[in-house]
Design an enzyme around this catalytic site. Sequence first.
Site, PDB file in Angstrom:
ATOM      1  N   HIS A 117     -13.984  -1.807  -1.910  1.00 27.90           N
ATOM      2  CA  HIS A 117     -13.031  -1.308  -0.908  1.00 27.90           C
ATOM      3  C   HIS A 117     -13.344  -1.885   0.477  1.00 27.90           C
ATOM      4  O   HIS A 117     -13.239  -1.199   1.497  1.00 27.90           O
ATOM      5  CB  HIS A 117     -13.048   0.227  -0.885  1.00 27.90           C
ATOM      6  CG  HIS A 117     -11.714   0.843  -0.547  1.00 27.90           C
ATOM      7  ND1 HIS A 117     -10.965   1.543  -1.460  1.00 27.90           N
ATOM      8  CD2 HIS A 117     -10.980   0.844   0.603  1.00 27.90           C
ATOM      9  CE1 HIS A 117      -9.837   1.969  -0.883  1.00 27.90           C
ATOM     10  NE2 HIS A 117      -9.836   1.550   0.378  1.00 27.90           N
ATOM     11  N   LYS A 151      -8.145  -0.643  -9.447  1.00 21.50           N
ATOM     12  CA  LYS A 151      -8.801  -1.291  -8.306  1.00 21.50           C
ATOM     13  C   LYS A 151      -9.966  -0.441  -7.807  1.00 21.50           C
ATOM     14  O   LYS A 151      -9.787   0.743  -7.513  1.00 21.50           O
ATOM     15  CB  LYS A 151      -7.802  -1.477  -7.169  1.00 21.50           C
ATOM     16  CG  LYS A 151      -8.421  -2.009  -5.876  1.00 21.50           C
ATOM     17  CD  LYS A 151      -7.355  -2.247  -4.820  1.00 21.50           C
ATOM     18  CE  LYS A 151      -7.982  -2.690  -3.506  1.00 21.50           C
ATOM     19  NZ  LYS A 151      -8.652  -1.596  -2.789  1.00 21.50           N
ATOM     20  N   SER A 192       0.812  -1.208   0.000  1.00 21.56           N
ATOM     21  CA  SER A 192       0.000   0.000   0.000  1.00 21.56           C
ATOM     22  C   SER A 192       0.851   1.266   0.000  1.00 21.56           C
ATOM     23  O   SER A 192       1.927   1.300   0.611  1.00 21.56           O
ATOM     24  CB  SER A 192      -0.893   0.018   1.249  1.00 21.56           C
ATOM     25  OG  SER A 192      -1.532   1.266   1.388  1.00 21.56           O
ATOM     26  N   THR A 203      -5.661   2.649  -7.274  1.00 19.11           N
ATOM     27  CA  THR A 203      -6.957   2.653  -6.600  1.00 19.11           C
ATOM     28  C   THR A 203      -7.802   3.780  -7.171  1.00 19.11           C
ATOM     29  O   THR A 203      -7.394   4.945  -7.143  1.00 19.11           O
ATOM     30  CB  THR A 203      -6.788   2.839  -5.086  1.00 19.11           C
ATOM     31  OG1 THR A 203      -6.024   1.737  -4.584  1.00 19.11           O
ATOM     32  CG2 THR A 203      -8.129   2.882  -4.383  1.00 19.11           C
TER      33      THR A 203
END
Lengths: 340, 340, 340, 340
Positions: free
Chosen positions: D237, D213, D102, D152
């Site tokens: 999410h 994503k 991340s 993301t």
Amino acid sequence: MAKDFEARARDRLEPAVYDYYAGGADDQVSVNDNPRAWQRVRLRPRVLRDVTAVDTTVTMLGATAAAPIGIAPTAAHELAHPDAECATARGAAAAGVPYVVSTLSTRSMEAIAEAASDAARWFQLYVRGDLDRARALVQRAEACGHQALVVTVDVPTLGLRRHEAMALNDRVGLPHMARPDDTGGDTYARHVALTFDDLHEIISWTSLPVLAKGVLRADDAAACVRAGVAGIIVSNHGGRQLDTTIDPPTALEEVAAAVGDATEIYVDGGIRRGTDVVKALALGAVGVFVGRPVIWGLVVDGADGVCAVLDELRTELERAMRLCGAATVADVTHDLVVGP
Amino acid sequence: MAKDFEARARDRLEPAVYDYYAGGADDQVSVNDNPRAWQRVRLRPRVLRDVTAVDTTVTMLGATAAAPIGIAPTAAHELAHPDAECATARGAAAAGVPYVVSTLSTRSMEAIAEAASDAARWFQLYVRGDLDRARALVQRAEACGHQALVVTVDVPTLGLRRHEAMALNDRVGLPHMARPDDTGGDTYARHVALTFDDLHEIISWTSLPVLAKGVLRADDAAACVRAGVAGIIVSNHGGRQLDTTIDPPTALEEVAAAVGDATEIYVDGGIRRGTDVVKALALGAVGVFVGRPVIWGLVVDGADGVCAVLDELRTELERAMRLCGAATVADVTHDLVVGP
Amino acid sequence: MAKDFEARARDRLEPAVYDYYAGGADDQVSVNDNPRAWQRVRLRPRVLRDVTAVDTTVTMLGATAAAPIGIAPTAAHELAHPDAECATARGAAAAGVPYVVSTLSTRSMEAIAEAASDAARWFQLYVRGDLDRARALVQRAEACGHQALVVTVDVPTLGLRRHEAMALNDRVGLPHMARPDDTGGDTYARHVALTFDDLHEIISWTSLPVLAKGVLRADDAAACVRAGVAGIIVSNHGGRQLDTTIDPPTALEEVAAAVGDATEIYVDGGIRRGTDVVKALALGAVGVFVGRPVIWGLVVDGADGVCAVLDELRTELERAMRLCGAATVADVTHDLVVGP
Amino acid sequence: MAKDFEARARDRLEPAVYDYYAGGADDQVSVNDNPRAWQRVRLRPRVLRDVTAVDTTVTMLGATAAAPIGIAPTAAHELAHPDAECATARGAAAAGVPYVVSTLSTRSMEAIAEAASDAARWFQLYVRGDLDRARALVQRAEACGHQALVVTVDVPTLGLRRHEAMALNDRVGLPHMARPDDTGGDTYARHVALTFDDLHEIISWTSLPVLAKGVLRADDAAACVRAGVAGIIVSNHGGRQLDTTIDPPTALEEVAAAVGDATEIYVDGGIRRGTDVVKALALGAVGVFVGRPVIWGLVVDGADGVCAVLDELRTELERAMRLCGAATVADVTHDLVVGP
């Protein structure tokens, strides 16, 4: 009443043994859903039919039974009662319905046969280790008077079950099982992942009618028919193998619609009431098998308890048929149900 | 308010008697689902209609009632109140709605007639023992001023009920029942499993309009019409006979669509609110019958309690009709509901 | 946060007053289901849209509001806060959204106008007693600067509510209500059961745009359009009138599909989250109204609490729009939702 | 077992940290529904297939993994374990599956790479502040051996989460984040609301395959393909952004049907069991990602706990494939499932 037997059995059993019988795989979704799935099927009873006499007898694999009900194969009855499978067989004989003896019985099939020679016995086959050992079991089963062979096809490996930490093998003997060997994590020989070819070969070993137990799909059922089975038991293994499968009535309807004309269709999983049996027949089953309720009867009162559970279910079936306007099992047609 | 009556009645009754009235068959699925089934039907109210005056009166079997509501036949009112069915009848008369007297009443139909000569009384017929005894009951019913005969068609045998261990027969007298005989497990004569031919014959005995109570399917309803009925009461017997049937609104819609033009359709089972009555009318019923709520009123305050429960339901119906933009029962059309 | 306000308000209010605001009709089915109905509508968010700037402003009836949100008419704010509707109006003004003043307010519309001259005020009309009194109210509403008239069409009579035993009338004054008269059970004049003709007449009284509040069906909505309305508020009256109606999103979708091109569609009932507002817009609403949450804000902190509740909802809406890839309310299209 | 890890982790963590990982947005509808959504998908297992050897290996983005499973990007592993993301990476390497590092890691990507050079690492990109800073991160990610870039796309702003009052920023360092600046309420630079043009530009920065994503719709997935992605991760999410979205299996089926032939489809959210992985593959996924379960493993036993969780899931997948009659991931076809 069935619930009474379960409550009384639960009181008597040590928790690990109760859990061994009652539990399912993974998150317990299917084991809990199975009885509810039958409740979700709704009845459309007929009225004003002549149901003065209701006849629950049925022909299964050419033999007459008192009701379209049988005892599903379950393991290790010595954990439930000291008379073990011999008591179960006597209870089945008294109730007039067939008993599917498990490969995982704690009494030899010959001892069971001797204890209840009048019982309609079918032999359930697990293939562990190799096919040769299985063939020997089949020959013994035929020799000691079984009327059918039930090949379990949904255990290429065991499902993930809670509550089985207890060392079942150390507590009871399993006379049909190969001795522990050195093949690894399982103290008994491993389950063989059977194929349709294996099923075909097993059928060739015996003159007994062979049923495949554990089918949930029409295409697999059709392939079983092509392999030569005499019947199919639609089953999700009581929720003990693969969790979150389609439910038994849904699978039954699909399978019966596809091959119900070509072979005899049976079902197990979650059957608790006479109304459930009516629903199964309406969805195309020739008969149903019950597992856990019989265990609870065995725990509570041995052979008499087994017979009491079966008689109660047969009595409930008779009442449900009468209340549905069905005098015979042939009168239990698909229009009696909505759903699943 | 209906719930208030139930709570107060529950407080007053011994548990076995409360359970006798409140309970259903088997796993209690249908008895619990019946009220929920009406809740699942959703209303599509109309607005801005002239509902200054709302008229709940209705013609049922040619007679006018204050509301499309009647008292369903229920047994043994002496267990609920010392004035028994006489009080129930007076309550019905005061409310201006018909009362279906049960064969299993604890007062004779003549005594009930005398107690409430102004009540619209229908007689519910169970055929137990043989048809001759039933014929005598029908003749008495006609002689003492009943306006209709309700033949229960869903009891070829009793459902399996919890809570009936109590020896009802020993507690109260059932004057319309044959004396105990030697036919077996039932201390009264057994239920006869009626056929459509029997229904046809019963209709031939009397000039009264005959309704068949306990129908859940269109084909059976059509056969009842062919047998000559004047009406059909769609019912799953309050969940006391066959458990897990289709629910009353679902069955009502099917039956009304099939034969609603040919005969009068009624419904019972789970009706608790004025909105439920609106839904039943919208789905094709001429009227509804309520059972348990009337018993609770009877327990709480005798005839006055019965009348209070009925008046409350009628008041709720009036409010629900007004809030749905329906000034008369004829305005309650199918477009007012979605579902079941 | 909205739940925090409710919890804090509940702590402060005497239970009867809390119940007065929170409760619904009959069995509380609709009041409980309304928020869940919005949850059942599922979002299909878009990604990778330019949502750097999200604009929640909207034009309602030709006027701009900070968000497609307004305060639904609710009664008797003095029970919630000593500044009563004056505080509510100031909160609405601070939040930049319209406030629908209830006929059942505890402050006169002129006092409310004076307290918050910058608030966008719409006046909600109940017709009780007779149309003349209503006409006078409409004229006053127009005279003191309301921007719209909201005619409630779903109260030909009051719904059956729990918790209203408390003598509301004795506790607070309702300055727009006719004095108690001798017409019967209601200490104030009774509700008039309005018709489409009445609605047409009311529209003729005023130059204000008129909305009909309480419509749940496409045919009624179309009839309102023919009667000349400028908008429709789809509503089941927060579950306080007819219980077990179709839910607000279902009704909204039907009404918007039918007349969304011909008039402005609004909705109330169960809106608690910014995601609910997005769903309402996606289903065809120009805006939503919220009732109980505003009351809780009023209880907790007067005008500031009202503004805080509205600001929070607007902030949640902005976040939900951004997370749905919608930069403006025009970007909130039907494809953003599945269901109801 | 996965539940055991969660229970043990919960015991060890301070409540605020547990809540930080476990919680979702708004009313927690989606976070709670995600696992249930997978349970609602039902399996239609095949029997009698040759599953003696089951192979769970899979090719993802051209590289082989031990199973179609990866570690979803999650923030701030130092809160879970002192070895933080370095332990996570070592666990992933031991299990033979990719780990999506991340942007919000508490160890630098270079430190993570050094700690587990043999791990398949993908880098998850948040764009906060401006694109230039993001470009620098992408260049670093490529330089230190990541195999893919995961952009993301569902965080143009943060969802509304409970439990995040705790000052995460003050507790741990986030080395990939821009230093606090003066842009307002967020102590770190704000999230940039990316567009498809931005995505296209990001793809142009790197030779790594890029996945988007957070996609839940077919049209957005098709637009991502047009922008040049190598894969799509269907995701809500974990229920932490927009509450009450469509559930992951529903979105997966839609996206896979639309663009499954054009790009690799992955899914995350609620995957807890091997059966869930089978269902995802059957619905069209190349693989799945798991977030919270890996955190619980990390809390309980660092790298070994991470590996244990992943190994257990892989073992469950192997069992589920065997019980479904699927010897390879290619055998997991759509007919194995019903629903969602």
